[in-house]
Design a protein around this motif. Structure first.
Motif, PDB file in Angstrom:
ATOM      1  N   GLY A  28      40.492 -54.582 -71.151  1.00 60.04           N
ATOM      2  CA  GLY A  28      40.062 -55.720 -70.350  1.00 60.04           C
ATOM      3  C   GLY A  28      41.191 -56.337 -69.552  1.00 60.04           C
ATOM      4  O   GLY A  28      41.044 -56.612 -68.350  1.00 60.04           O
ATOM      5  N   ALA A  31      42.367 -53.865 -66.716  1.00 57.46           N
ATOM      6  CA  ALA A  31      41.370 -53.724 -65.661  1.00 57.46           C
ATOM      7  C   ALA A  31      41.277 -54.975 -64.801  1.00 57.46           C
ATOM      8  O   ALA A  31      41.243 -54.899 -63.564  1.00 57.46           O
ATOM      9  CB  ALA A  31      40.010 -53.390 -66.271  1.00 57.46           C
ATOM     10  N   ILE A  32      41.244 -56.147 -65.432  1.00 58.09           N
ATOM     11  CA  ILE A  32      41.126 -57.403 -64.683  1.00 58.09           C
ATOM     12  C   ILE A  32      42.354 -57.631 -63.810  1.00 58.09           C
ATOM     13  O   ILE A  32      42.236 -57.954 -62.616  1.00 58.09           O
ATOM     14  CB  ILE A  32      40.917 -58.580 -65.654  1.00 58.09           C
ATOM     15  CG1 ILE A  32      39.535 -58.511 -66.285  1.00 58.09           C
ATOM     16  CG2 ILE A  32      41.090 -59.921 -64.926  1.00 58.09           C
ATOM     17  CD1 ILE A  32      39.302 -59.511 -67.403  1.00 58.09           C
ATOM     18  N   VAL A  35      42.465 -54.963 -60.826  1.00 55.06           N
ATOM     19  CA  VAL A  35      41.477 -55.204 -59.768  1.00 55.06           C
ATOM     20  C   VAL A  35      41.855 -56.438 -58.957  1.00 55.06           C
ATOM     21  O   VAL A  35      41.772 -56.433 -57.718  1.00 55.06           O
ATOM     22  CB  VAL A  35      40.069 -55.366 -60.383  1.00 55.06           C
ATOM     23  CG1 VAL A  35      39.099 -55.946 -59.354  1.00 55.06           C
ATOM     24  CG2 VAL A  35      39.564 -54.027 -60.884  1.00 55.06           C
ATOM     25  N   SER A  62      36.421 -59.690 -61.543  1.00 60.47           N
ATOM     26  CA  SER A  62      36.976 -59.935 -62.877  1.00 60.47           C
ATOM     27  C   SER A  62      35.888 -60.389 -63.848  1.00 60.47           C
ATOM     28  O   SER A  62      35.881 -59.998 -65.021  1.00 60.47           O
ATOM     29  CB  SER A  62      38.092 -60.983 -62.801  1.00 60.47           C
ATOM     30  OG  SER A  62      39.184 -60.510 -62.044  1.00 60.47           O
ATOM     31  N   ILE A  65      33.907 -57.302 -64.763  1.00 62.42           N
ATOM     32  CA  ILE A  65      34.678 -56.464 -65.689  1.00 62.42           C
ATOM     33  C   ILE A  65      34.668 -57.071 -67.082  1.00 62.42           C
ATOM     34  O   ILE A  65      34.486 -56.360 -68.079  1.00 62.42           O
ATOM     35  CB  ILE A  65      36.119 -56.296 -65.185  1.00 62.42           C
ATOM     36  CG1 ILE A  65      36.145 -55.428 -63.927  1.00 62.42           C
ATOM     37  CG2 ILE A  65      37.010 -55.671 -66.266  1.00 62.42           C
ATOM     38  CD1 ILE A  65      37.487 -55.379 -63.238  1.00 62.42           C
ATOM     39  N   TYR A  66      34.867 -58.368 -67.166  1.00 57.77           N
ATOM     40  CA  TYR A  66      34.865 -59.045 -68.464  1.00 57.77           C
ATOM     41  C   TYR A  66      33.544 -58.811 -69.192  1.00 57.77           C
ATOM     42  O   TYR A  66      33.521 -58.445 -70.378  1.00 57.77           O
ATOM     43  CB  TYR A  66      35.113 -60.535 -68.275  1.00 57.77           C
ATOM     44  CG  TYR A  66      35.004 -61.334 -69.554  1.00 57.77           C
ATOM     45  CD1 TYR A  66      36.084 -61.424 -70.431  1.00 57.77           C
ATOM     46  CD2 TYR A  66      33.819 -61.975 -69.896  1.00 57.77           C
ATOM     47  CE1 TYR A  66      35.985 -62.143 -71.610  1.00 57.77           C
ATOM     48  CE2 TYR A  66      33.710 -62.695 -71.078  1.00 57.77           C
ATOM     49  CZ  TYR A  66      34.800 -62.775 -71.931  1.00 57.77           C
ATOM     50  OH  TYR A  66      34.680 -63.476 -73.107  1.00 57.77           O
ATOM     51  N   VAL A  69      33.257 -55.145 -70.331  1.00 56.20           N
ATOM     52  CA  VAL A  69      34.116 -54.835 -71.477  1.00 56.20           C
ATOM     53  C   VAL A  69      33.525 -55.416 -72.758  1.00 56.20           C
ATOM     54  O   VAL A  69      33.474 -54.759 -73.799  1.00 56.20           O
ATOM     55  CB  VAL A  69      35.546 -55.372 -71.244  1.00 56.20           C
ATOM     56  CG1 VAL A  69      36.355 -55.360 -72.546  1.00 56.20           C
ATOM     57  CG2 VAL A  69      36.257 -54.547 -70.183  1.00 56.20           C
TER      58      VAL A  69
END
Length: 297
Positions: A28, A31-32, A35, A62, A65-66, A69
């Motif tokens: 997480g 990725a956050i 991005v 974000s 993504i959160y 995840v």
């Protein structure tokens, strides 16, 4: 003779590995951050409009993504980041109110003590407000999802939950938050400690109290937006605002070049506010536990 081949072992092991709090925390965070970095870089290369759109797009992605995840890897729902507009807005507005009161009181006390002179001097106010608001909302979303969203909850779960897990999560995320800001312009050991105490502890306490990331995002964003519009450096970064704030006197009062966060005034105020939030969180936890015990008795 049974010749059936077990084709589920490897995927099962992979799923178990990814479901471990340490795994989904790292996935997480990476990725956050990645991005958001791409969106910010591409946006800044396209001028003012690009900067605004890049910051907001980074925040939106974000959030997605959160949630991905947490639901796919951690295997849990995300009530702390509801997408129900009314509930999200209520949390964000409450956080914004807390952030505005906190910054207003901190700056007001420093002005009264002779530390700041604030002069209204707007230049292209529409552009200034748009950039300050968009950039700081995007930054608040990303930072809170990383620190209070992913990291806090992963550490809490790794520590077994309960008071011990919450305490460890609060302490570690606050320390990491302060350490991350040591990379900012004008940072010192004191500014890192101050950020950890005021921002790290306060946002962590706000999350424990509310279990609402929108509230914490609203608090964080409003804090930075008001600093930016007042012309005060935001953790070492100074951009154009609607006012020009000149610091006078010792850095321990004004924060010096690093800005308000390195002043002892908001540190003291934040610790008082954090203590109140933690007490409220403890009362809520006890009430919930008593309710569970009554139901199961």
């Amino acid at each position: 003779m049974n010749t059936t081949i077990d084709t589920t072992g490897a995927p099962s092991r992979l799923r178990r590995t990814l479901a471990h709090p340490l795994s989904w925390m790292l996935v997480g965070i990476v990725a956050i951050v990645a991005v958001d970095a791409v969106c910010t870089a591409l946006g800044s290369a396209l001028g003012t409009v690009g900067t605004i759109l890049g910051a907001l797009l980074g925040g939106v992605l974000s959030i997605l993504i959160y949630r991905l995840v947490m639901t796919r890897l951690a295997g849990r729902s995300t009530p702390e980041l509801t997408l129900v507009p009314r509930r999200a807005a209520r949390g964000a507005l409450l956080g914004a109110g807390i952030g505005a009161a906190f910054i207003g009181t901190s700056v007001g006390l420093i002005v009264v003590l002779g530390g700041y002179t604030i002069t209204w001097q707007p230049i292209d106010p529409a552009r200034t407000v748009a950039v300050v608001v968009a950039v700081n909302i995007g930054a608040a979303v990303v930072e809170e999802l990383v620190f209070r969203g992913v990291a806090f909850q992963a550490i809490e779960r790794l520590a077994g939950g309960g008071v011990a897990g919450q305490t460890l999560a609060l302490v570690l995320t606050a320390a990491f938050f302060g350490g991350a800001h040591m990379l900012n312009p004008g940072a010192t050991l004191w500014s890192g400690i101050a950020i950890a105490l005021e921002a790290g502890v306060l946002t962590g306490a706000a999350f424990l109290w509310s279990r609402d990331l929108w509230l914490v995002i609203g608090l964080h964003a409003t804090w930075n937006i008001l600093e930016g519009l007042l012309g005060i450096a935001v953790s070492g970064h100074r951009d154009a605002g609607l006012s020009i704030t000149v610091a006078h006197g010792p850095g321990i009062l004004t924060g010096g070049e690093f800005g308000l966060e390195a002043s002892v005034i908001p540190v003291v105020l934040s610790l008082v506010l954090s203590a109140a939030m933690l007490r409220a969180a403890r009362k809520r936890r006890k009430a919930l536990q008593q309710g569970i015990e009554s139901f199961t008795a």
